[in-house]
Design an enzyme around this catalytic site. Sequence first.
Site, PDB file in Angstrom:
ATOM      1  N   SER A 151       0.865  -1.187   0.000  1.00 23.87           N
ATOM      2  CA  SER A 151       0.000   0.000   0.000  1.00 23.87           C
ATOM      3  C   SER A 151       0.895   1.228   0.000  1.00 23.87           C
ATOM      4  O   SER A 151       2.054   1.152   0.443  1.00 23.87           O
ATOM      5  CB  SER A 151      -0.860   0.010   1.267  1.00 23.87           C
ATOM      6  OG  SER A 151      -1.426   1.291   1.484  1.00 23.87           O
ATOM      7  N   TYR A 164      -1.674  -0.718  10.544  1.00 31.61           N
ATOM      8  CA  TYR A 164      -1.871  -1.135   9.143  1.00 31.61           C
ATOM      9  C   TYR A 164      -0.642  -0.759   8.312  1.00 31.61           C
ATOM     10  O   TYR A 164      -0.103  -1.584   7.557  1.00 31.61           O
ATOM     11  CB  TYR A 164      -3.124  -0.484   8.569  1.00 31.61           C
ATOM     12  CG  TYR A 164      -3.355  -0.776   7.099  1.00 31.61           C
ATOM     13  CD1 TYR A 164      -3.792  -2.036   6.688  1.00 31.61           C
ATOM     14  CD2 TYR A 164      -3.128   0.193   6.115  1.00 31.61           C
ATOM     15  CE1 TYR A 164      -4.009  -2.310   5.341  1.00 31.61           C
ATOM     16  CE2 TYR A 164      -3.337  -0.071   4.772  1.00 31.61           C
ATOM     17  CZ  TYR A 164      -3.784  -1.337   4.381  1.00 31.61           C
ATOM     18  OH  TYR A 164      -3.981  -1.610   3.048  1.00 31.61           O
TER      19      TYR A 164
HETATM   20  P1  NDP Z   1     -11.358  -6.615   0.099  1.00 29.50           P
HETATM   21  O1  NDP Z   1     -11.850  -6.496   1.503  1.00 29.50           O
HETATM   22  O2  NDP Z   1     -12.354  -6.495  -1.003  1.00 29.50           O
HETATM   23  O3  NDP Z   1     -10.556  -7.971  -0.091  1.00 29.50           O
HETATM   24  C1  NDP Z   1      -9.889  -8.634   0.954  1.00 29.50           C
HETATM   25  C2  NDP Z   1      -9.792 -10.104   0.590  1.00 29.50           C
HETATM   26  O4  NDP Z   1      -9.038 -10.781   1.598  1.00 29.50           O
HETATM   27  C3  NDP Z   1     -11.135 -10.784   0.495  1.00 29.50           C
HETATM   28  O5  NDP Z   1     -11.143 -11.627  -0.632  1.00 29.50           O
HETATM   29  C4  NDP Z   1     -11.210 -11.607   1.770  1.00 29.50           C
HETATM   30  O6  NDP Z   1     -11.981 -12.775   1.535  1.00 29.50           O
HETATM   31  C5  NDP Z   1      -9.739 -11.968   1.943  1.00 29.50           C
HETATM   32  N1  NDP Z   1      -9.446 -12.382   3.310  1.00 29.50           N
HETATM   33  C6  NDP Z   1      -9.714 -11.677   4.444  1.00 29.50           C
HETATM   34  N2  NDP Z   1      -9.337 -12.402   5.510  1.00 29.50           N
HETATM   35  C7  NDP Z   1      -8.856 -13.590   5.031  1.00 29.50           C
HETATM   36  C8  NDP Z   1      -8.347 -14.754   5.641  1.00 29.50           C
HETATM   37  N3  NDP Z   1      -8.198 -14.851   6.970  1.00 29.50           N
HETATM   38  N4  NDP Z   1      -7.975 -15.789   4.854  1.00 29.50           N
HETATM   39  C9  NDP Z   1      -8.111 -15.695   3.522  1.00 29.50           C
HETATM   40  N5  NDP Z   1      -8.566 -14.611   2.885  1.00 29.50           N
HETATM   41  C10 NDP Z   1      -8.944 -13.573   3.636  1.00 29.50           C
HETATM   42  O7  NDP Z   1     -10.245  -5.478  -0.046  1.00 29.50           O
HETATM   43  P2  NDP Z   1      -9.166  -5.135  -1.184  1.00 29.50           P
HETATM   44  O8  NDP Z   1      -9.403  -5.864  -2.421  1.00 29.50           O
HETATM   45  O9  NDP Z   1      -9.065  -3.667  -1.205  1.00 29.50           O
HETATM   46  O10 NDP Z   1      -7.850  -5.663  -0.466  1.00 29.50           O
HETATM   47  C11 NDP Z   1      -6.864  -6.433  -1.100  1.00 29.50           C
HETATM   48  C12 NDP Z   1      -5.499  -5.960  -0.636  1.00 29.50           C
HETATM   49  O11 NDP Z   1      -5.280  -4.627  -1.117  1.00 29.50           O
HETATM   50  C13 NDP Z   1      -5.302  -5.887   0.877  1.00 29.50           C
HETATM   51  O12 NDP Z   1      -4.040  -6.429   1.203  1.00 29.50           O
HETATM   52  C14 NDP Z   1      -5.326  -4.392   1.162  1.00 29.50           C
HETATM   53  O13 NDP Z   1      -4.596  -4.071   2.313  1.00 29.50           O
HETATM   54  C15 NDP Z   1      -4.677  -3.855  -0.107  1.00 29.50           C
HETATM   55  N6  NDP Z   1      -4.909  -2.446  -0.408  1.00 29.50           N
HETATM   56  C16 NDP Z   1      -6.182  -1.979  -0.625  1.00 29.50           C
HETATM   57  C17 NDP Z   1      -6.392  -0.639  -0.889  1.00 29.50           C
HETATM   58  C18 NDP Z   1      -7.760  -0.067  -1.036  1.00 29.50           C
HETATM   59  O14 NDP Z   1      -7.900   1.170  -0.984  1.00 29.50           O
HETATM   60  N7  NDP Z   1      -8.797  -0.882  -1.237  1.00 29.50           N
HETATM   61  C19 NDP Z   1      -5.255   0.300  -0.990  1.00 29.50           C
HETATM   62  C20 NDP Z   1      -3.969  -0.304  -0.788  1.00 29.50           C
HETATM   63  C21 NDP Z   1      -3.826  -1.624  -0.518  1.00 29.50           C
HETATM   64  P3  NDP Z   1     -12.816 -13.610   2.625  1.00 29.50           P
HETATM   65  O15 NDP Z   1     -13.474 -12.606   3.537  1.00 29.50           O
HETATM   66  O16 NDP Z   1     -13.782 -14.368   1.762  1.00 29.50           O
HETATM   67  O17 NDP Z   1     -11.830 -14.500   3.307  1.00 29.50           O
END
Ligand code: NDP
Length: 257
Positions: A151, A164
């Site tokens: 990020s 974070y």
């Molecule tokens: P989402 O919340 O849409 O996606 C998060 C994903 O992680 C989901 O598919 C969720 O699926 C999965 N996840 C959560 N906990 C677990 C677990 N214990 N085991 C397996 N899978 C898990 O958010 P984003 O797509 O935005 O996030 C993706 C990445 O991007 C993250 O690392 C975030 O920090 C990073 N990011 C996002 C930004 C933004 O502004 N959106 C900016 C910068 C970085 P499920 O709940 O089904 O397990």
Amino acid sequence: MTQNSAAPLSGRVAVISGASSGIGEATAERLSARGAAVVLLARREDRLADLTARIGRNGGTAVPIAVDVTDAAAVRAAADRVAAELGGADLLFNNAGVMLPAPIEELAAGQWQHQIDLNVTGLMNTVGAFVPQLVEAGTERGVADLISTSSIAAQNIFPNFAVYSATKAYVTHLSRHLRAELGAKNVRVSAIEPGIVGTELQDHVTDPGALEWLDGSKETMEWLTPQDVAATIGFLAELPPRVNLQQVTIMPTGQPS
Ligand code: NDP
């Protein structure tokens, strides 16, 4: 390795963590559309089943594996399945993560631990389970990719986002070191550092100040879409094997920092 221009990732096997929503889901669709077989890791089975069906309808191959990436044994079992069913992964998109900002003085220890467990330990569980497959692919086929979602918080200073941001600094710094270590084995290592992307990430935020800041930012800029980030991951994967973009910052045009 010769490339089919319609399907430049044909023959590749991409494992995507956090594939049930947001950036991971969009990246699974993108890599599949470009020819890769995709393995979908996340906890929500129904979401993975929907995505698998959609990819199948579009002519792609997806294997859903419902797994909590904080469970090291379960991630290792997923890797064994990928080896048995698909001959091993040559791309890992290590992307599952959670963002729970709060003033440090609130002592939200549960939220600190959740972020560390998923963004650091979960990421390492996936690295540990799949690096042997990536090294094998790099050594035998000349290219493999280990791409992790960091990020801009890894570089910039955001009050109330300390824990974070620290987990994301871990991801970026780890990636730099792994690149130096694995490059000689033809494993490219990249960290992608997005600014704000509209996903479910913001839905988990409970801190009123952070929610207000996020809401306000929508008025002043157009957030990135998950597809914007997915296209960038596709770009990295399609580069010639000699090219490794180590760190990519992708910002909404209107986001100052
Ligand atoms: P989402 O919340 O849409 O996606 C998060 C994903 O992680 C989901 O598919 C969720 O699926 C999965 N996840 C959560 N906990 C677990 C677990 N214990 N085991 C397996 N899978 C898990 O958010 P984003 O797509 O935005 O996030 C993706 C990445 O991007 C993250 O690392 C975030 O920090 C990073 N990011 C996002 C930004 C933004 O502004 N959106 C900016 C910068 C970085 P499920 O709940 O089904 O397990």
